[in-house]
Write a protein that holds these residues in place. Structure first.
Motif, PDB file in Angstrom:
ATOM      1  N   HIS A  17     -21.818  -2.482  -0.113  1.00 42.30           N
ATOM      2  CA  HIS A  17     -22.498  -3.771  -0.203  1.00 42.30           C
ATOM      3  C   HIS A  17     -22.786  -4.041  -1.678  1.00 42.30           C
ATOM      4  CE1 HIS A  17     -26.295  -6.365   0.726  1.00 42.30           C
ATOM      5  NE2 HIS A  17     -25.240  -7.112   0.489  1.00 42.30           N
ATOM      6  N   GLY A  18     -22.048  -4.991  -2.278  1.00 41.40           N
ATOM      7  CA  GLY A  18     -22.246  -5.266  -3.685  1.00 41.40           C
ATOM      8  C   GLY A  18     -21.291  -6.322  -4.202  1.00 41.40           C
ATOM      9  N   ASP A  19     -21.394  -6.589  -5.495  1.00 41.03           N
ATOM     10  CA  ASP A  19     -20.629  -7.622  -6.194  1.00 41.03           C
ATOM     11  C   ASP A  19     -19.258  -7.064  -6.578  1.00 41.03           C
ATOM     12  OD1 ASP A  19     -19.612  -9.381  -8.229  1.00 41.03           O
ATOM     13  OD2 ASP A  19     -21.648 -10.082  -8.593  1.00 41.03           O
ATOM     14  N   MET A  20     -18.201  -7.812  -6.303  1.00 38.06           N
ATOM     15  CA  MET A  20     -16.855  -7.310  -6.566  1.00 38.06           C
ATOM     16  C   MET A  20     -16.524  -7.232  -8.055  1.00 38.06           C
ATOM     17  SD  MET A  20     -14.528 -10.515  -5.319  1.00 38.06           S
ATOM     18  CE  MET A  20     -14.814 -12.205  -5.851  1.00 38.06           C
ATOM     19  N   THR A  21     -17.408  -7.742  -8.918  1.00 37.54           N
ATOM     20  CA  THR A  21     -17.171  -7.588 -10.352  1.00 37.54           C
ATOM     21  C   THR A  21     -17.663  -6.246 -10.876  1.00 37.54           C
ATOM     22  OG1 THR A  21     -19.284  -8.602 -10.977  1.00 37.54           O
ATOM     23  CG2 THR A  21     -17.392 -10.073 -10.689  1.00 37.54           C
ATOM     24  N   THR A  22     -18.560  -5.584 -10.106  1.00 34.91           N
ATOM     25  CA  THR A  22     -19.144  -4.342 -10.606  1.00 34.91           C
ATOM     26  C   THR A  22     -19.162  -3.210  -9.584  1.00 34.91           C
ATOM     27  OG1 THR A  22     -21.351  -5.152  -9.977  1.00 34.91           O
ATOM     28  CG2 THR A  22     -20.649  -5.534 -12.253  1.00 34.91           C
ATOM     29  N   ALA A  23     -19.236  -3.521  -8.302  1.00 36.98           N
ATOM     30  CA  ALA A  23     -19.378  -2.479  -7.280  1.00 36.98           C
ATOM     31  C   ALA A  23     -18.117  -1.638  -7.177  1.00 36.98           C
ATOM     32  CB  ALA A  23     -19.698  -3.115  -5.923  1.00 36.98           C
ATOM     33  N   ARG A  24     -18.315  -0.351  -6.889  1.00 38.20           N
ATOM     34  CA  ARG A  24     -17.190   0.569  -6.813  1.00 38.20           C
ATOM     35  C   ARG A  24     -17.176   1.258  -5.453  1.00 38.20           C
ATOM     36  NH1 ARG A  24     -14.443   1.765 -11.102  1.00 38.20           N
ATOM     37  NH2 ARG A  24     -13.887   3.821 -10.285  1.00 38.20           N
ATOM     38  N   ALA A  43       0.834  -1.212   0.000  1.00 36.93           N
ATOM     39  CA  ALA A  43       0.000   0.000   0.000  1.00 36.93           C
ATOM     40  C   ALA A  43       0.860   1.250   0.000  1.00 36.93           C
ATOM     41  CB  ALA A  43      -0.929   0.001   1.210  1.00 36.93           C
ATOM     42  N   ASP A  44       2.048   1.159   0.580  1.00 40.31           N
ATOM     43  CA  ASP A  44       3.031   2.249   0.528  1.00 40.31           C
ATOM     44  C   ASP A  44       2.436   3.583   0.999  1.00 40.31           C
ATOM     45  OD1 ASP A  44       5.531   3.365   0.066  1.00 40.31           O
ATOM     46  OD2 ASP A  44       5.108   3.785  -2.051  1.00 40.31           O
ATOM     47  N   ARG A  45       1.780   3.523   2.167  1.00 38.23           N
ATOM     48  CA  ARG A  45       1.196   4.701   2.829  1.00 38.23           C
ATOM     49  C   ARG A  45      -0.050   5.240   2.126  1.00 38.23           C
ATOM     50  NH1 ARG A  45       6.613   5.373   2.946  1.00 38.23           N
ATOM     51  NH2 ARG A  45       6.585   6.800   1.183  1.00 38.23           N
ATOM     52  N   GLY A  46      -0.541   4.531   1.103  1.00 37.02           N
ATOM     53  CA  GLY A  46      -1.771   4.948   0.435  1.00 37.02           C
ATOM     54  C   GLY A  46      -2.953   4.123   0.907  1.00 37.02           C
ATOM     55  N   PRO A  47      -4.170   4.456   0.441  1.00 30.57           N
ATOM     56  CA  PRO A  47      -5.374   3.720   0.844  1.00 30.57           C
ATOM     57  C   PRO A  47      -5.489   2.384   0.123  1.00 30.57           C
ATOM     58  CG  PRO A  47      -5.948   5.420  -0.729  1.00 30.57           C
ATOM     59  CD  PRO A  47      -4.483   5.603  -0.444  1.00 30.57           C
ATOM     60  N   ALA A  48      -6.123   1.418   0.793  1.00 31.73           N
ATOM     61  CA  ALA A  48      -6.303   0.080   0.235  1.00 31.73           C
ATOM     62  C   ALA A  48      -7.780  -0.256   0.133  1.00 31.73           C
ATOM     63  CB  ALA A  48      -5.591  -0.957   1.107  1.00 31.73           C
ATOM     64  N   LEU A  49      -8.094  -1.116  -0.818  1.00 33.27           N
ATOM     65  CA  LEU A  49      -9.464  -1.611  -1.020  1.00 33.27           C
ATOM     66  C   LEU A  49      -9.424  -3.126  -1.008  1.00 33.27           C
ATOM     67  CD1 LEU A  49     -12.474  -1.375  -1.831  1.00 33.27           C
ATOM     68  CD2 LEU A  49     -11.709  -1.250  -4.227  1.00 33.27           C
ATOM     69  N   GLU A  50     -10.207  -3.749  -0.119  1.00 34.52           N
ATOM     70  CA  GLU A  50     -10.314  -5.205  -0.107  1.00 34.52           C
ATOM     71  C   GLU A  50     -11.611  -5.637  -0.777  1.00 34.52           C
ATOM     72  OE1 GLU A  50     -10.224  -9.181   2.741  1.00 34.52           O
ATOM     73  OE2 GLU A  50      -9.889  -7.208   3.654  1.00 34.52           O
ATOM     74  N   LEU A  51     -11.486  -6.464  -1.805  1.00 29.64           N
ATOM     75  CA  LEU A  51     -12.641  -7.082  -2.442  1.00 29.64           C
ATOM     76  C   LEU A  51     -13.040  -8.304  -1.626  1.00 29.64           C
ATOM     77  CD1 LEU A  51     -11.515  -6.926  -6.196  1.00 29.64           C
ATOM     78  CD2 LEU A  51     -12.672  -5.171  -4.822  1.00 29.64           C
ATOM     79  N   GLN A  72     -16.699 -13.481 -15.366  1.00 28.55           N
ATOM     80  CA  GLN A  72     -16.783 -12.797 -14.078  1.00 28.55           C
ATOM     81  C   GLN A  72     -15.394 -12.494 -13.520  1.00 28.55           C
ATOM     82  OE1 GLN A  72     -19.301 -15.755 -12.087  1.00 28.55           O
ATOM     83  NE2 GLN A  72     -20.841 -14.176 -11.788  1.00 28.55           N
ATOM     84  N   GLN A  73     -14.496 -13.428 -13.679  1.00 29.89           N
ATOM     85  CA  GLN A  73     -13.148 -13.221 -13.150  1.00 29.89           C
ATOM     86  C   GLN A  73     -12.429 -12.102 -13.907  1.00 29.89           C
ATOM     87  OE1 GLN A  73     -11.685 -17.260 -13.386  1.00 29.89           O
ATOM     88  NE2 GLN A  73     -12.535 -17.802 -11.392  1.00 29.89           N
ATOM     89  N   VAL A  74     -12.602 -12.043 -15.219  1.00 30.13           N
ATOM     90  CA  VAL A  74     -12.028 -10.940 -16.001  1.00 30.13           C
ATOM     91  C   VAL A  74     -12.658  -9.618 -15.568  1.00 30.13           C
ATOM     92  CG1 VAL A  74     -11.892  -9.921 -18.309  1.00 30.13           C
ATOM     93  CG2 VAL A  74     -11.394 -12.354 -17.985  1.00 30.13           C
ATOM     94  N   ALA A  75     -13.969  -9.617 -15.351  1.00 26.67           N
ATOM     95  CA  ALA A  75     -14.654  -8.398 -14.903  1.00 26.67           C
ATOM     96  C   ALA A  75     -14.116  -7.938 -13.549  1.00 26.67           C
ATOM     97  CB  ALA A  75     -16.155  -8.637 -14.817  1.00 26.67           C
ATOM     98  N   CYS A  76     -13.781  -8.878 -12.681  1.00 27.88           N
ATOM     99  CA  CYS A  76     -13.211  -8.530 -11.375  1.00 27.88           C
ATOM    100  C   CYS A  76     -11.875  -7.824 -11.554  1.00 27.88           C
ATOM    101  CB  CYS A  76     -13.055  -9.793 -10.533  1.00 27.88           C
ATOM    102  SG  CYS A  76     -12.364  -9.494  -8.897  1.00 27.88           S
ATOM    103  N   PHE A  77     -11.029  -8.352 -12.428  1.00 26.62           N
ATOM    104  CA  PHE A  77      -9.753  -7.695 -12.709  1.00 26.62           C
ATOM    105  C   PHE A  77      -9.971  -6.279 -13.219  1.00 26.62           C
ATOM    106  CE2 PHE A  77      -7.384 -11.595 -12.241  1.00 26.62           C
ATOM    107  CZ  PHE A  77      -6.070 -11.200 -12.090  1.00 26.62           C
ATOM    108  N   ARG A  78     -10.892  -6.128 -14.153  1.00 28.04           N
ATOM    109  CA  ARG A  78     -11.121  -4.806 -14.741  1.00 28.04           C
ATOM    110  C   ARG A  78     -11.692  -3.835 -13.705  1.00 28.04           C
ATOM    111  NH1 ARG A  78     -13.143  -7.196 -20.561  1.00 28.04           N
ATOM    112  NH2 ARG A  78     -11.196  -6.808 -21.678  1.00 28.04           N
ATOM    113  N   ASN A  79     -12.558  -4.331 -12.837  1.00 31.10           N
ATOM    114  CA  ASN A  79     -13.122  -3.479 -11.805  1.00 31.10           C
ATOM    115  C   ASN A  79     -12.037  -3.040 -10.822  1.00 31.10           C
ATOM    116  OD1 ASN A  79     -15.301  -2.134 -10.534  1.00 31.10           O
ATOM    117  ND2 ASN A  79     -15.552  -3.822  -9.083  1.00 31.10           N
ATOM    118  N   ALA A  80     -11.169  -3.971 -10.459  1.00 33.11           N
ATOM    119  CA  ALA A  80     -10.064  -3.632  -9.557  1.00 33.11           C
ATOM    120  C   ALA A  80      -9.149  -2.594 -10.199  1.00 33.11           C
ATOM    121  CB  ALA A  80      -9.275  -4.887  -9.204  1.00 33.11           C
TER     122      ALA A  80
END
Length: 255
Positions: free
Chosen positions: A92-99, A40-48, A122-130
């Motif tokens: 609260h949402g799906d990790m393939t689309t939620a932001r 994270a190097d002192r930046g914010p993190a997002l956990e799917l 779905q797995q490709v969509a997860c990568f793209r969303n991340a």
């Protein structure tokens, strides 16, 4: 299609945490949190698929600001017993689309959770969303098991992964569909001389490391590292899991 939110129901949420043991053991959780904090190097993190906060809570305590995305309402409710919305904001949402926003230094998906997405799309969509929520130069980290197809005996479609007092784990494979179902058998104490058992099943789509790398390319990410574990040990042909780090280019934009 399996509704993953129903798999992670109130019972799963109530029994998920095992403080000090299993995936909550200090020797498991400690290196995970330390490596993510460094990335994270002192930046914010997002956990799917943030779940009950197994990783997010100690990572926040380590000094990294953490947000999350979670599909299961019961799992999120369990997290809220331990951390407020102000401390760890969660969508609260799906990790393939939620932001949850953009400009994150780190997005991470641990403990095999990408395999809960049961199609390649779905797995490709997860990568793209991340990737879309990462800041330039940020990284997407995935922890995932390596399919153990070499363990399948000819003519057999399953393997015994765990056999210990009170618990049995059997994985059955559909190699054409690239699917595996984990059968969790938990034996109960004997009552009137009879011993019962509770069986739970969780489906997964297994993914080869090279396939993950291609998904990353489709999302505009570049593989930076691959380790066998969070201690940065070397990934080999005999490794049963891996931690893969993908970096978003510091300049330019995603296609």
């Amino acid at each position: 299609m399996v509704d993953q939110s129903r798999l992670w129901d109130a019972h799963a949420a109530a029994t998920y945490d095992t403080p000090g043991e299993g995936m909550f053991a200090p020797e498991v959780l400690g290196p995970t949190v330390e490596r993510l904090h460094e990335l994270a190097d002192r930046g914010p993190a997002l956990e799917l698929a943030i779940g009950t906060g197994r990783v997010a809570i100690p990572l926040r305590e380590r000094g990294t600001a953490v947000s999350g995305i979670e599909l299961s309402a019961p799992m999120l409710a369990r997290l809220r017993e331990k951390a407020t919305e102000e401390e760890i904001p969660v969508v609260h949402g799906d990790m393939t689309t939620a932001r949850a926003g953009e400009g994150f230094s780190l997005v991470y998906l641990v403990f095999n959770t990408i395999s809960n997405l049961l199609t390649q799309e779905q797995q490709v969509a997860c990568f793209r969303n991340a990737a879309s929520q990462l800041a330039p130069g940020g990284c997407f980290v995935i922890e995932l098991w390596v399919p153990q197809l070499r363990s399948l005996a000819p003519g057999h479609g399953g393997t015994v992964e765990v056999s210990e007092p009170g618990y049995l784990l059997v994985d059955t494979y559909d190699t054409l569909a690239q699917q595996v179902v984990s059968h969790h058998v938990r034996f109960e104490a004997a009552v009137d001389g009879a011993r019962g058992a509770r069986i739970g099943r969780t489906p997964h789509r297994y993914v080869w490391p090279s396939e993950l790398d291609l998904m990353a390319q489709l999302a505009g990410l570049q593989r930076e590292s691959r380790w066998a574990d969070w201690d940065r040990s070397a990934f080999t042909a005999d490794s049963r899991s891996h931690v893969s780090v993908y970096r978003k280019p510091a300049t330019g934009s995603l296609d």
